[in-house]
Structures are given as C-alpha cells and as structure tokens.
Design an enzyme around this catalytic site. Structure first.
Site, mmCIF file in Angstrom:
data_model
loop_
_atom_site.group_PDB
_atom_site.id
_atom_site.type_symbol
_atom_site.label_atom_id
_atom_site.label_comp_id
_atom_site.label_asym_id
_atom_site.label_seq_id
_atom_site.Cartn_x
_atom_site.Cartn_y
_atom_site.Cartn_z
ATOM 1 N N GLY A 162 67.654 82.899 83.145
ATOM 2 C CA GLY A 162 68.435 81.799 83.728
ATOM 3 C C GLY A 162 68.203 80.509 82.977
ATOM 4 O O GLY A 162 68.106 79.431 83.568
ATOM 5 N N ARG A 210 71.128 76.997 82.657
ATOM 6 C CA ARG A 210 71.377 75.788 83.463
ATOM 7 C C ARG A 210 70.125 75.349 84.206
ATOM 8 O O ARG A 210 69.135 76.085 84.280
ATOM 9 C CB ARG A 210 72.463 76.080 84.517
ATOM 10 N N ASP A 229 72.382 90.888 83.713
ATOM 11 C CA ASP A 229 72.129 90.601 85.122
ATOM 12 C C ASP A 229 70.693 91.052 85.431
ATOM 13 O O ASP A 229 70.414 92.250 85.425
ATOM 14 C CB ASP A 229 73.156 91.376 85.964
ATOM 15 N N SER A 253 59.381 79.163 95.347
ATOM 16 C CA SER A 253 59.996 78.031 96.051
ATOM 17 C C SER A 253 59.107 77.640 97.220
ATOM 18 O O SER A 253 58.348 78.474 97.743
ATOM 19 C CB SER A 253 61.361 78.450 96.595
ATOM 20 N N TYR A 308 66.097 84.241 101.138
ATOM 21 C CA TYR A 308 65.503 83.493 100.014
ATOM 22 C C TYR A 308 63.990 83.334 100.225
ATOM 23 O O TYR A 308 63.206 83.505 99.288
ATOM 24 C CB TYR A 308 66.196 82.133 99.959
ATOM 25 N N ALA A 315 62.293 86.650 99.459
ATOM 26 C CA ALA A 315 62.244 86.921 98.011
ATOM 27 C C ALA A 315 61.181 86.054 97.343
ATOM 28 O O ALA A 315 60.377 86.537 96.534
ATOM 29 C CB ALA A 315 63.610 86.641 97.382
ATOM 30 N N LYS A 316 61.170 84.776 97.721
ATOM 31 C CA LYS A 316 60.257 83.837 97.052
ATOM 32 C C LYS A 316 58.811 84.007 97.530
ATOM 33 O O LYS A 316 57.874 83.679 96.794
ATOM 34 C CB LYS A 316 60.742 82.400 97.269
ATOM 35 N N ILE A 335 64.951 70.281 94.061
ATOM 36 C CA ILE A 335 65.108 69.839 92.673
ATOM 37 C C ILE A 335 66.601 69.655 92.413
ATOM 38 O O ILE A 335 67.417 70.509 92.813
ATOM 39 C CB ILE A 335 64.529 70.894 91.687
HETATM 40 P P1 NDP Z 1 70.885 77.068 89.060
HETATM 41 O O1 NDP Z 1 71.819 77.637 90.072
HETATM 42 O O2 NDP Z 1 71.123 75.701 88.540
HETATM 43 O O3 NDP Z 1 70.771 78.081 87.798
HETATM 44 C C1 NDP Z 1 70.550 79.429 88.028
HETATM 45 C C2 NDP Z 1 70.303 80.132 86.716
HETATM 46 O O4 NDP Z 1 69.982 81.494 86.981
HETATM 47 C C3 NDP Z 1 71.505 80.135 85.802
HETATM 48 O O5 NDP Z 1 71.038 80.057 84.481
HETATM 49 C C4 NDP Z 1 72.142 81.507 86.061
HETATM 50 O O6 NDP Z 1 72.889 82.013 84.961
HETATM 51 C C5 NDP Z 1 70.898 82.342 86.280
HETATM 52 N N1 NDP Z 1 71.127 83.529 87.086
HETATM 53 C C6 NDP Z 1 71.472 83.603 88.394
HETATM 54 N N2 NDP Z 1 71.590 84.876 88.778
HETATM 55 C C7 NDP Z 1 71.311 85.643 87.696
HETATM 56 C C8 NDP Z 1 71.278 87.032 87.443
HETATM 57 N N3 NDP Z 1 71.553 87.926 88.401
HETATM 58 N N4 NDP Z 1 70.974 87.455 86.202
HETATM 59 C C9 NDP Z 1 70.697 86.580 85.220
HETATM 60 N N5 NDP Z 1 70.708 85.250 85.390
HETATM 61 C C10 NDP Z 1 71.023 84.794 86.612
HETATM 62 O O7 NDP Z 1 69.439 77.192 89.736
HETATM 63 P P2 NDP Z 1 68.155 76.251 89.608
HETATM 64 O O8 NDP Z 1 67.968 75.825 88.219
HETATM 65 O O9 NDP Z 1 68.206 75.243 90.684
HETATM 66 O O10 NDP Z 1 67.033 77.302 90.029
HETATM 67 C C11 NDP Z 1 66.213 77.975 89.081
HETATM 68 C C12 NDP Z 1 65.132 78.713 89.852
HETATM 69 O O11 NDP Z 1 64.364 77.770 90.599
HETATM 70 C C13 NDP Z 1 65.665 79.727 90.851
HETATM 71 O O12 NDP Z 1 64.823 80.844 90.899
HETATM 72 C C14 NDP Z 1 65.587 78.971 92.158
HETATM 73 O O13 NDP Z 1 65.504 79.842 93.265
HETATM 74 C C15 NDP Z 1 64.333 78.165 91.956
HETATM 75 N N6 NDP Z 1 64.220 76.995 92.805
HETATM 76 C C16 NDP Z 1 65.156 76.001 92.748
HETATM 77 C C17 NDP Z 1 65.021 74.893 93.557
HETATM 78 C C18 NDP Z 1 65.990 73.759 93.549
HETATM 79 O O14 NDP Z 1 65.862 72.876 94.411
HETATM 80 N N7 NDP Z 1 66.938 73.689 92.636
HETATM 81 C C19 NDP Z 1 63.898 74.773 94.504
HETATM 82 C C20 NDP Z 1 62.969 75.867 94.458
HETATM 83 C C21 NDP Z 1 63.136 76.927 93.637
HETATM 84 P P3 NDP Z 1 74.456 81.556 84.703
HETATM 85 O O15 NDP Z 1 74.386 80.142 84.190
HETATM 86 O O16 NDP Z 1 74.965 82.519 83.699
HETATM 87 O O17 NDP Z 1 75.133 81.647 86.021
#
Ligand code: NDP
Length: 244
Positions: free
Chosen positions: A9, A12, A61, A142, A155, A158-159, A188
């Site tokens: 991931g 982004r 994926d 998380s 969620y 999982a976390k 975040i």
């Molecule tokens: P975003 O939604 O901004 O980005 C998610 C990323 O994960 C993208 O790069 C996406 O790829 C990728 N992704 C999602 N599903 C899959 C999959 N099945 N296979 C491969 N890649 C996948 O999320 P965040 O940056 O906010 O979150 C990143 C991590 O931090 C996550 O695990 C989230 O649970 C955790 N987190 C986030 C918090 C927050 O407040 N933002 C708080 C606590 C934890 P693509 O761009 O191709 O869609």
C-alpha cells in the site's frame, strides 16, 4: 546483492510517506505495492526517484494468496540478486458500521486485507530473511486494535490480531536478528480519514489535531534503523494522546 524494503500500500497515504521517508533515511531500493491505483503508485515512485533512490511498483491484492505469491515469485525471478530486508505491512482498509448490521463481506474483506495480507507477504519472504540473518518487519495496526472502537468491530479485530501476530513472530525470529514490531496510529490525515468530521474529532485528541502520515513514517524509519535493534514484539502508539 540489492537490498530492498517492500512497503505494501505504498501508493497513497501512510504507505507513500513511508516510502519517501525510507528513500531519505536509508539506502534501500523500494518495492512499492498497490492494489489498483497505478497513477498514485507511479507518483510515489517518482518522488523516491527524485530523492535519489531506486525502486519499482508492483500490483497485487495482498488479501489474495494466489495473486500475491504469483506477483512476488515473478518479481523475485526477475530480480535474482534482490534481498528483502524490510517488510512494512501497511495495506489496509476499513468498512465501518455497527456490528449488528455488518455484512459478512465487510467483515471478511477488512480481516483478510490486514491479516491475510500480513501472512501472504511476510510468509513469502520469511525463510529467505531467516537465511539472510537480518530483517525488519513492521506491521501497521491501529489504536482500534489496541482499545477497540465502536463501529469498527471488523477493523478492531483485524488490527488487534496483527498485534498478537507481531508478538508471536517476534519471538520466533529474534535469534536471527530480525525484529517484528507493530505501530498503532490514531487519526492520521489520509484518504481513509477524509470523510470524517475532523473539527468534531479533534476535540477528543489531547494534542488537538490529526496526525500526519509523515509522523508515522518517522517512526517506521526509526524501527528500520540499527538504533532499534533491541526493540521487538512491541506495539508503539502514535495517536496524539487519544489512548495510552
Ligand atoms: P489509504 O486508504 O490512504 O491507503 C491505503 C493503501 O493500501 C493504498 O495504497 C491501497 O492501494 C492499499 N491497499 C488497500 N487494500 C489493498 C489490497 N487488498 N491489496 C494491496 N493494497 C491495498 O490508507 P492509510 O494510508 O490511511 O492507511 C494505511 C494503513 O494505516 C492501513 O493499514 C490503515 O488501516 C492504517 N491506519 C490508518 C489510520 C488513519 O487514520 N489513516 C489510523 C490507524 C491505522 P491503492 O492505492 O491501489 O488503492
């Protein structure tokens, strides 16, 4: 031998910030994974190249064992001299809603993205890492995985499970100089939280603001560094004081 860090991931949000931070702070080539957003993944790659670092993007994926194994096997075949020293299991999704109305699909997709994602990627590399006798595995959990959050039973499960997996694996691999840690961010500012009412939620956060992805990336960079060699099996909170 080319040393790699894989960031799932990485296209982004927090994953992108981690890629950029590791590009600044380390010499690793970066393997940036994404699911569907190729334009964003290429943007991340562009940023790290501007910082003087090499890398590639790779699409699969994480929740799908066959697709993950196929993509990584092909990559390893094409990059025979590549050694993965760092795995950041960051890819994750949320499908929030009260448990009583939660469709099975929302339960299993959230669980499989985080938990099967951890297995599919980490298990692919772990034997090689053990033979290499060095590694860093960082799992993005998380605050919901630490305390549980209403409306996020899937969620939180999982976390929370990824924290338990972190602690178990840390004990299995410690003797081979591999550390395994989890990071538990609070709110975040990323796409994942863009639909939330920030103005209301900041009232719950002692520090008075959402965190930035770069702040999580700084912590990842520290855990990747040699300075963190004695930290393993830990879960480190980064949440502006929202829960500790
Ligand atoms: P975003 O939604 O901004 O980005 C998610 C990323 O994960 C993208 O790069 C996406 O790829 C990728 N992704 C999602 N599903 C899959 C999959 N099945 N296979 C491969 N890649 C996948 O999320 P965040 O940056 O906010 O979150 C990143 C991590 O931090 C996550 O695990 C989230 O649970 C955790 N987190 C986030 C918090 C927050 O407040 N933002 C708080 C606590 C934890 P693509 O761009 O191709 O869609």
């Amino acid at each position: 031998m080319r040393k790699y860090a894989i960031i799932t991931g990485g296209s982004r949000g927090i994953g992108r910030a981690i890629c950029e931070k590791l590009a600044q702070d380390t010499d690793y080539h970066l393997l940036i994974t994404y699911q569907s957003n190729e334009i964003a993944a290429l943007e991340t790659l562009g940023h790290i190249k501007k910082l003087g670092r090499e890398g590639e993007i790779i699409r699969f994926d994480v929740s799908n064992h066959e697709s993950t194994t196929k993509a990584l096997t092909q990559w390893q075949h094409d990059n025979k001299d590549a050694v993965v020293e760092v795995i950041v299991n960051n890819a994750g999704i949320n499908r929030d809603g009260l448990f009583m109305w939660m469709p099975q699909e929302d339960w299993s997709k959230v669980i499989s993205t985080t938990l099967d994602g951890f297995y599919n990627v980490t298990n692919f590399f772990i034997q090689k890492m053990l033979r290499h006798r060095y590694g860093r595995i960082i799992n993005i959990s998380s605050v919901s995985g630490v305390k549980g959050t209403a409306g996020q039973t899937n969620y939180s499960a999982a976390k929370g499970a990824i924290i338990a997996a972190t602690k178990a694996l840390a004990q299995e691999v410690a003797k081979r100089h591999i550390t395994v840690n989890a990071i538990a961010p609070g709110f975040i500012r990323t796409d994942m939280t863009s639909s939330l009412n920030e103005e209301d939620l900041v009232k719950l956060i002692p520090v008075g603001r959402f965190g930035e992805a770069e702040e999580v990336a700084d912590l990842v960079s520290f855990l990747v560094s040699k300075k963190a060699s004695y930290i393993t099996g830990e879960v480190i909170n980064i949440n502006g004081g929202v829960y500790s």
